[in-house]
Design a protein around this motif. Structure first.
Motif, PDB file in Angstrom:
ATOM      1  N   ASP A 580       0.886  -1.265  -0.199  1.00 55.68           N
ATOM      2  CA  ASP A 580       0.143  -0.252   0.001  1.00 55.68           C
ATOM      3  C   ASP A 580       0.628   1.086   0.061  1.00 55.68           C
ATOM      4  OD1 ASP A 580      -3.575   0.423   0.798  1.00 55.68           O
ATOM      5  OD2 ASP A 580      -1.508   2.599   1.818  1.00 55.68           O
ATOM      6  N   THR A 582       0.562   5.593   0.002  1.00 57.06           N
ATOM      7  CA  THR A 582      -0.302   6.729  -0.146  1.00 57.06           C
ATOM      8  C   THR A 582       0.544   8.003  -0.452  1.00 57.06           C
ATOM      9  OG1 THR A 582      -2.056   5.398   1.384  1.00 57.06           O
ATOM     10  CG2 THR A 582      -1.997   7.735   1.391  1.00 57.06           C
ATOM     11  N   ARG A 590      -6.021  12.448  -0.739  1.00 49.63           N
ATOM     12  CA  ARG A 590      -5.390  11.848  -0.163  1.00 49.63           C
ATOM     13  C   ARG A 590      -5.646  10.661  -1.901  1.00 49.63           C
ATOM     14  NH1 ARG A 590      -7.384   6.861   1.204  1.00 49.63           N
ATOM     15  NH2 ARG A 590      -6.178   4.944   2.341  1.00 49.63           N
ATOM     16  N   ASN A 592      -4.119   6.790  -3.517  1.00 49.16           N
ATOM     17  CA  ASN A 592      -3.939   6.089  -2.620  1.00 49.16           C
ATOM     18  C   ASN A 592      -3.438   4.576  -4.121  1.00 49.16           C
ATOM     19  OD1 ASN A 592      -5.092   2.951  -1.463  1.00 49.16           O
ATOM     20  ND2 ASN A 592      -4.007   3.438  -0.170  1.00 49.16           N
TER      21      ASN A 592
END
Length: 791
Positions: A580, A582, A590, A592
């Motif tokens: 992951d 970000t 944001r 992601n």
């Protein structure tokens, strides 16, 4: 009485030596003002401390004796200022702000960030969210970045079903029961929601859906609070929910009690079209399911000394979701003409109960931060199913032909789990270290007795009856370290080892299955804060998804005369590697990007026999999958009274089958969009409008049709926010249910849909009295993973 308690607090040694309390209540237009800025500076103008007013307009500040300047401001009102001399506890009482005539001259004051990003989790500050503060824990969770609440299921984007904790304590409920429990927690009692996509090594390695942790607000000692909520739901049928929560915190004692129940009915509808070579079979089912439920719990903690706390905890529930249904199967020929009909009438009686017991001790070993926690847990789960059904065959003109099948199946399951867990927090000069161990022992016994009743007498069919016993022992160790490198870099690394021994025995088949395996589960987190506006986060974690106990049970449970579901004792766990990344800009925007890899993936397979026309629902390890996605989330105050939270994701997958199913994987891109909007008409009146859209998608064995849903609600607070009235219309257009769920196995196409009253009307009342600053510690249980797998 309040004055006596407050003066008693002031006499506590710690407070007497350090700080005193300043409090007040801010109002405007005869109503409490929420989120007014309260700033305290010294005589030179340097900011000392500050706060935002609560929903009742109150604020509290802790400060040392001295001379200060207090300033209170809010959008649309003239700022209030006063010089004060603090020498003891001071209550300023009601502070009334005067509304400005010219709103164009008002300046917007910055607030605490709505979302914070840590190395291993996202923290959503509910206190600063208009959307979340207008509802309950469900709305608070749904407002958090990357979280979906759909069809009474909570999940993190890119993950499966997500587990929910309250102050680190796992809530062992799912579906409607979990939603109803979370509905009883007011958002005003929640400080933040933590979204943990890759749980650190301290947490169980089981489950790939991530964790959501609800952090309740901290409160004052010597206080208590009681909240009673009543909910009425109406769709085709109706049901009622009543729940009460009591919290008590005085000196060395902390107590939490809760009790609740639900009664009523819910309509269930299912449709399944199976395209056999000889013609289409159209199945439609309409059922009426009871919503009867009773649950309760208790948590008690006592401070033996300043360093040691002893506690006990209990939670239990009893469910009786009996259902009565009618199933019709229209059997068509190759010319699409109805040849015959199968009509199944069934009565399904279900009773299950669960009881969890926990005792724990927490001790601080020294002033350097070393802390030892020990948990001993016992869990017992019992379930009994009594299923009676009769299937008659009719001609197209509804002339009776024969009794196709008549049977009764009675099954029972008992699960016991005992575990002990030890956790150690051990801060060192160069790293913040934690480590621990756990031992768990599980025993599950189940049996099924199948009786053929077509003759009018119940005759035991041993070929369709079985006994199954499953044992699982788990020994695990973990170590985790956190290190900050200056003000910009932070990293965390952990490793968990789990050693598993399992044994499954089928009494009827005389078959024993034994499995032993030892696995390592690493985790890694890295964060980089370039400046105040730009932050980068990366994490990796390896997880295991173990089958729930019922999936390992080879029992054959008949749904009707032409369909049954069976477990698989040879089912293996699947393993997931999760990546992951970000990027956060100014705390509001944001970006992601995630990538997940699943090996030995298992799931439900809908199979049909073209010779016997029997539907078989089985569980198989049949796929390997790569799942990925990229998305944007943006939170904005469009105007002072309109807050909007929006997210859009593009998701994709690639699946490979291992040959255990006769099917071809299908994959496509998916668009997911959601917007949550709150309109604050006043400090006590809020309107909520939420909408989501999910495009049709192909993923592995299944294809799912388009989903969308619009929810509208209004909330009114009265009696100084002690009484909350809410009205909700869920899924206004009745489009948020599962539809066009398609699979092709053995060259036979099946299309399924299910709607368990997706559109409904809800009216709820919640009344609180006592002291709303209470804080009762919630204890995480040691056997969270084992109890999850009973569902």
């Amino acid at each position: 009485m309040k004055t006596i308690i407050l003066y008693a607090l002031l006499l506590l040694p710690l407070w007497a030596q350090s700080q005193v309390q300043l409090k007040g209540n801010v109002k405007g237009n005869n109503e409490p003002i929420v989120w007014a800025n309260v700033i305290l500076t010294d005589i030179q103008g340097k900011v000392i401390t500050g706060a935002l007013t609560k929903e009742d307009g109150s604020f509290e500040l802790e400060l040392k004796n001295g001379s200060y300047q207090l300033k209170i401001s809010y959008l649309g009102f003239t700022a209030w200022e006063k010089s004060i001399q603090i020498e003891k506890y001071t209550d300023l009482g009601n502070i009334v702000l005067q509304q400005k005539d010219d709103l164009q001259e008002v300046k917007i004051v910055a607030k605490k960030k709505l979302v914070e990003y840590k190395t291993d989790r996202i923290i959503f500050n509910v206190e600063n969210s208009i959307s979340a503060s207008g509802g309950n824990a469900v709305s608070a969770i749904g407002a958090a970045p990357g979280v979906m609440v759909l069809n009474n299921s909570i999940s993190i984007l890119g993950k499966g079903a997500t587990r929910v904790m309250v102050n680190g304590r796992l809530i062992e409920l799912n579906g409607d029961e979990l939603i109803n429990y979370l509905n009883s927690i007011a958002a005003t009692d929640i400080a933040s929601v933590e979204v943990i996509t890759n749980p650190p090594a301290k947490y169980e390695a089981g489950g790939n859906g991530g964790l959501i942790n609800i952090i309740l607000k901290k409160g004052a000692r010597n206080s208590w609070k009681n909240t009673t909520s009543a909910i009425y739901d109406q769709s085709t049928y109706s049901f009622y929910t009543l729940r009460d929560n009591f919290l008590y915190n005085k000196e060395k004692v902390r107590l939490a009690l809760n009790i609740g129940g639900k009664i009523g009915n819910l309509k269930e509808t299912e449709n399944l079209n199976t395209y056999y070579p000889n013609g289409l079979w159209e199945l439609s089912r309409v059922g009426k399911q009871k919503q009867d439920n009773f649950s309760g719990g208790m948590a008690f903690d006592y401070d033996i000394s300043d360093r040691t706390t002893l506690g006990i905890q209990y939670s239990g529930n009893q469910d009786n979701p009996d259902s009565k249904s009618g199933t019709t199967i229209k059997i068509r020929n190759t010319k699409n003409q109805i040849d015959s009909l199968l009509i199944n009438d069934g009565l399904y009686k279900l009773s299950n109960s669960g009881h969890t017991y926990n005792t724990h001790v927490i001790t601080k070993l020294d002033t350097a931060g070393r802390k030892l926690s020990v948990d001993l847990d016992y869990f017992n789960y019992n379930s009994k199913i009594d299923n009676n059904f009769v299937t008659n065959t009719f001609l197209p003109d509804m002339g009776f032909l024969n009794i196709n099948q008549s049977a009764r199946s009675i099954s029972e399951q008992n699960i016991r789990n005992t575990s002990i867990k030890v956790d150690m927090e051990h801060p060192l000069r160069f790293v913040n270290l934690s480590y621990g161990a756990k031992m768990s022992f599980i025993n599950s016994k189940a049996d099924l007795a199948y009786y053929n009743t077509i003759s009018g007498n119940a005759v035991l069919d041993k070929n369709q009856s079985n006994e199954f016993e499953y044992q699982e022992n788990n020994q695990s160790l973990y170590v985790n370290g956190i290190k900050n490198l200056g003000s910009q870099f932070s990293f965390q690394i952990g490793l968990r080892m789990e050693n598993i021994q399992t044994k499954g025995y089928s009494g009827t088949q005389g078959q024993t299955t034994v499995k032993n395996y030892l696995k390592l589960f690493p985790t890694f987190y890295l964060s980089y804060k370039k400046d105040e506006n730009n932050s980068f986060l990366f994490n990796y974690g390896r997880r295991v998804n173990r089958p729930v106990f019922r999936d390992l049970n080879p029992f054959r449970a008949y749904l009707n005369s032409k369909g049954y579901s069976e477990g698989n004792p040879f089912l293996q766990p699947s393993y997931n590697d999760n990546f992951d990344f970000t990027y956060v800009y100014k705390g509001n925007l944001r970006t992601n990007l995630f990538f997940n890899s699943t090996t030995d993936g298992f799931g439900v397979v809908f199979n049909s026999d073209p010779v016997t026309n029997i539907q078989i629902i089985s569980r198989q390890n049949y796929f390997k999958e790569y799942y990925y996605g990229i998305g944007e989330s943006y939170t904005v105050n469009v105007i002072p009274w309109w807050q909007s939270q929006n997210s859009a994701y593009v998701l994709g997958s690639k699946s490979v089958f291992n040959g255990l199913v006769s099917a071809t994987p299908k994959n496509s891109l998916q668009l997911y969009f959601t917007t949550n909007n709150t309109f604050s008409l006043s400090a006590v009146t809020k309107i909520q409008a939420d909408y989501f859209y999910s495009s049709p998608v192909k993923r592995g064995l299944y294809e799912t049709g388009q989903l969308s849903g619009l929810n509208l609600g209004i909330k009114q607070s009265i009696l100084k926010n002690k009484l909350q009235l809410s009205v909700l219309v869920n899924d206004v257009f009745n489009t948020a249910y599962l539809k066009d769920y398609t699979s092709v196995v053995n060259s036979i196409k099946q299309v399924y849909s299910q709607n368990n009253s997706s559109r409904f009307f809800r009216f709820s009342l919640a009344y609180s009295f006592g002291n709303d600053k209470v804080n009762v510690k919630q204890r995480s249980l040691g056997n969270e993973e084992e109890r999850r797998r009973t569902n």
